[in-house]
Motif scaffolding. Structure first.
Motif, PDB file in Angstrom:
ATOM      1  N   MET A  22       0.840  -1.186   0.000  1.00 32.00           N
ATOM      2  CA  MET A  22       0.000   0.000   0.000  1.00 32.00           C
ATOM      3  C   MET A  22       0.876   1.237   0.000  1.00 32.00           C
ATOM      4  SD  MET A  22      -2.968  -0.558   2.774  1.00 32.00           S
ATOM      5  CE  MET A  22      -4.567  -0.373   2.129  1.00 32.00           C
ATOM      6  N   PRO A  23       0.544   2.164  -0.821  1.00 29.48           N
ATOM      7  CA  PRO A  23       1.291   3.421  -0.797  1.00 29.48           C
ATOM      8  C   PRO A  23       0.973   4.195   0.471  1.00 29.48           C
ATOM      9  CG  PRO A  23      -0.504   3.489  -2.426  1.00 29.48           C
ATOM     10  CD  PRO A  23      -0.468   2.124  -1.854  1.00 29.48           C
ATOM     11  N   ASN A  24       1.856   5.164   0.767  1.00 28.09           N
ATOM     12  CA  ASN A  24       1.637   6.015   1.931  1.00 28.09           C
ATOM     13  C   ASN A  24       0.316   6.753   1.789  1.00 28.09           C
ATOM     14  OD1 ASN A  24       3.344   5.860   4.032  1.00 28.09           O
ATOM     15  ND2 ASN A  24       4.824   7.345   3.245  1.00 28.09           N
ATOM     16  N   GLN A  25      -0.580   6.537   2.736  1.00 28.64           N
ATOM     17  CA  GLN A  25      -1.869   7.224   2.704  1.00 28.64           C
ATOM     18  C   GLN A  25      -1.895   8.236   3.839  1.00 28.64           C
ATOM     19  OE1 GLN A  25      -4.861   4.247   3.117  1.00 28.64           O
ATOM     20  NE2 GLN A  25      -4.526   3.376   1.087  1.00 28.64           N
ATOM     21  N   PRO A  26      -2.603   9.316   3.625  1.00 31.91           N
ATOM     22  CA  PRO A  26      -2.718  10.287   4.719  1.00 31.91           C
ATOM     23  C   PRO A  26      -3.552   9.687   5.859  1.00 31.91           C
ATOM     24  CG  PRO A  26      -4.110  10.929   2.855  1.00 31.91           C
ATOM     25  CD  PRO A  26      -3.304   9.739   2.427  1.00 31.91           C
ATOM     26  N   PRO A  27      -3.328  10.129   7.090  1.00 31.75           N
ATOM     27  CA  PRO A  27      -4.100   9.598   8.217  1.00 31.75           C
ATOM     28  C   PRO A  27      -5.597   9.857   8.010  1.00 31.75           C
ATOM     29  CG  PRO A  27      -2.471  11.209   8.967  1.00 31.75           C
ATOM     30  CD  PRO A  27      -2.396  11.147   7.486  1.00 31.75           C
ATOM     31  N   GLN A  28      -6.383   8.895   8.403  1.00 29.75           N
ATOM     32  CA  GLN A  28      -7.828   9.031   8.278  1.00 29.75           C
ATOM     33  C   GLN A  28      -8.447   9.195   9.663  1.00 29.75           C
ATOM     34  OE1 GLN A  28      -9.162   5.604   6.164  1.00 29.75           O
ATOM     35  NE2 GLN A  28      -8.198   6.203   4.255  1.00 29.75           N
ATOM     36  N   ASN A  29      -9.604   9.798   9.688  1.00 30.12           N
ATOM     37  CA  ASN A  29     -10.318  10.017  10.941  1.00 30.12           C
ATOM     38  C   ASN A  29     -11.406   8.951  11.067  1.00 30.12           C
ATOM     39  OD1 ASN A  29     -11.632  10.919  13.172  1.00 30.12           O
ATOM     40  ND2 ASN A  29     -12.145  12.934  12.359  1.00 30.12           N
ATOM     41  N   TYR A  30     -11.355   8.165  12.134  1.00 27.46           N
ATOM     42  CA  TYR A  30     -12.321   7.098  12.345  1.00 27.46           C
ATOM     43  C   TYR A  30     -13.243   7.377  13.532  1.00 27.46           C
ATOM     44  CZ  TYR A  30      -9.452   4.393   9.155  1.00 27.46           C
ATOM     45  OH  TYR A  30      -8.780   3.948   8.054  1.00 27.46           O
ATOM     46  N   SER A  31     -13.268   8.589  14.024  1.00 24.86           N
ATOM     47  CA  SER A  31     -14.091   8.869  15.201  1.00 24.86           C
ATOM     48  C   SER A  31     -15.569   8.819  14.839  1.00 24.86           C
ATOM     49  CB  SER A  31     -13.738  10.240  15.790  1.00 24.86           C
ATOM     50  OG  SER A  31     -14.038  11.247  14.861  1.00 24.86           O
ATOM     51  N   GLY A  32     -16.361   8.287  15.775  1.00 22.59           N
ATOM     52  CA  GLY A  32     -17.806   8.235  15.606  1.00 22.59           C
ATOM     53  C   GLY A  32     -18.291   7.156  14.653  1.00 22.59           C
ATOM     54  N   GLN A  33     -17.423   6.226  14.249  1.00 21.99           N
ATOM     55  CA  GLN A  33     -17.822   5.188  13.312  1.00 21.99           C
ATOM     56  C   GLN A  33     -17.898   3.843  14.031  1.00 21.99           C
ATOM     57  OE1 GLN A  33     -15.452   4.962   9.778  1.00 21.99           O
ATOM     58  NE2 GLN A  33     -15.160   7.180   9.669  1.00 21.99           N
ATOM     59  N   ASN A  34     -18.719   2.963  13.504  1.00 17.69           N
ATOM     60  CA  ASN A  34     -18.799   1.592  13.995  1.00 17.69           C
ATOM     61  C   ASN A  34     -17.959   0.734  13.065  1.00 17.69           C
ATOM     62  OD1 ASN A  34     -19.455  -0.760  15.219  1.00 17.69           O
ATOM     63  ND2 ASN A  34     -21.614  -0.742  14.640  1.00 17.69           N
ATOM     64  N   LEU A  35     -16.789   0.313  13.528  1.00 26.41           N
ATOM     65  CA  LEU A  35     -15.856  -0.427  12.688  1.00 26.41           C
ATOM     66  C   LEU A  35     -16.163  -1.912  12.753  1.00 26.41           C
ATOM     67  CD1 LEU A  35     -12.632   1.467  13.745  1.00 26.41           C
ATOM     68  CD2 LEU A  35     -14.052   1.889  11.741  1.00 26.41           C
ATOM     69  N   THR A  36     -16.279  -2.538  11.578  1.00 27.16           N
ATOM     70  CA  THR A  36     -16.592  -3.968  11.516  1.00 27.16           C
ATOM     71  C   THR A  36     -15.451  -4.792  10.938  1.00 27.16           C
ATOM     72  OG1 THR A  36     -17.623  -3.650   9.359  1.00 27.16           O
ATOM     73  CG2 THR A  36     -19.065  -3.532  11.301  1.00 27.16           C
ATOM     74  N   GLN A  37     -14.376  -4.149  10.551  1.00 26.59           N
ATOM     75  CA  GLN A  37     -13.233  -4.870  10.011  1.00 26.59           C
ATOM     76  C   GLN A  37     -11.955  -4.213  10.529  1.00 26.59           C
ATOM     77  OE1 GLN A  37     -13.238  -4.556   5.752  1.00 26.59           O
ATOM     78  NE2 GLN A  37     -14.084  -2.504   5.768  1.00 26.59           N
ATOM     79  N   PRO A  38     -10.821  -4.935  10.474  1.00 28.41           N
ATOM     80  CA  PRO A  38      -9.570  -4.369  11.004  1.00 28.41           C
ATOM     81  C   PRO A  38      -9.204  -3.060  10.299  1.00 28.41           C
ATOM     82  CG  PRO A  38      -9.309  -6.695  10.494  1.00 28.41           C
ATOM     83  CD  PRO A  38     -10.640  -6.286   9.967  1.00 28.41           C
TER      84      PRO A  38
END
Length: 130
Positions: free
Chosen positions: A1-17
């Motif tokens: 994977m290429p370098n990706q900018p940081p993502q914001n995961y606040s307030g989400q229901n995560l169902t996968q790693p």
């Protein structure tokens, strides 16, 4: 994977790693604004089961006091209704003695320091000072 900018995961229901810097974070550290109180198993046990023997005795005597009072009141009312039912002084004395013992046990529990109250005081001081 290429370098990706940081993502914001606040307030989400995560169902996968979620990949963080190209790796799955399995044991993230949680930061809290104050130092945590590290409670030992001994102290936890004292908090759960650490009531003083005087408090246990006072609560037991409280049951006897309530029973004696109900009996005394019932006999007093019964003696007013039927002359065959005798209301005797020993019933009042037994109630007053049990009441006095109960008050003494509660007073001893309140004034004599015990391990449980000392632990609670230490925990309170920890959170007040941090």
């Amino acid at each position: 994977m290429p370098n990706q900018p940081p993502q914001n995961y606040s307030g989400q229901n995560l169902t996968q790693p979620v990949m963080v810097n190209g790796a799955v974070v399995t044991n993230p550290q949680i930061a809290i604004p104050r130092e945590p109180y590290l409670l030992e198993r001994y102290y936890f046990d004292k908090l759960i089961k650490g009531d003083s023997h005087f408090l246990t005795l006072a609560n037991t005597i409280l049951g006897a006091v309530i029973g004696l009072f109900i009996n005394m009141l019932a006999k007093l009312i019964g003696s007013k209704i039927d002359d065959k039912i005798k209301f005797e002084n020993w019933e009042v004395y037994a109630f007053l003695i049990a009441l006095g013992l109960m008050i003494i046990c509660y007073a001893i529990h309140y004034f004599v320091p015990n391990e449980r109250r000392r632990i609670i005081k230490t925990i309170n001081e920890h959170f007040e000072n941090s």
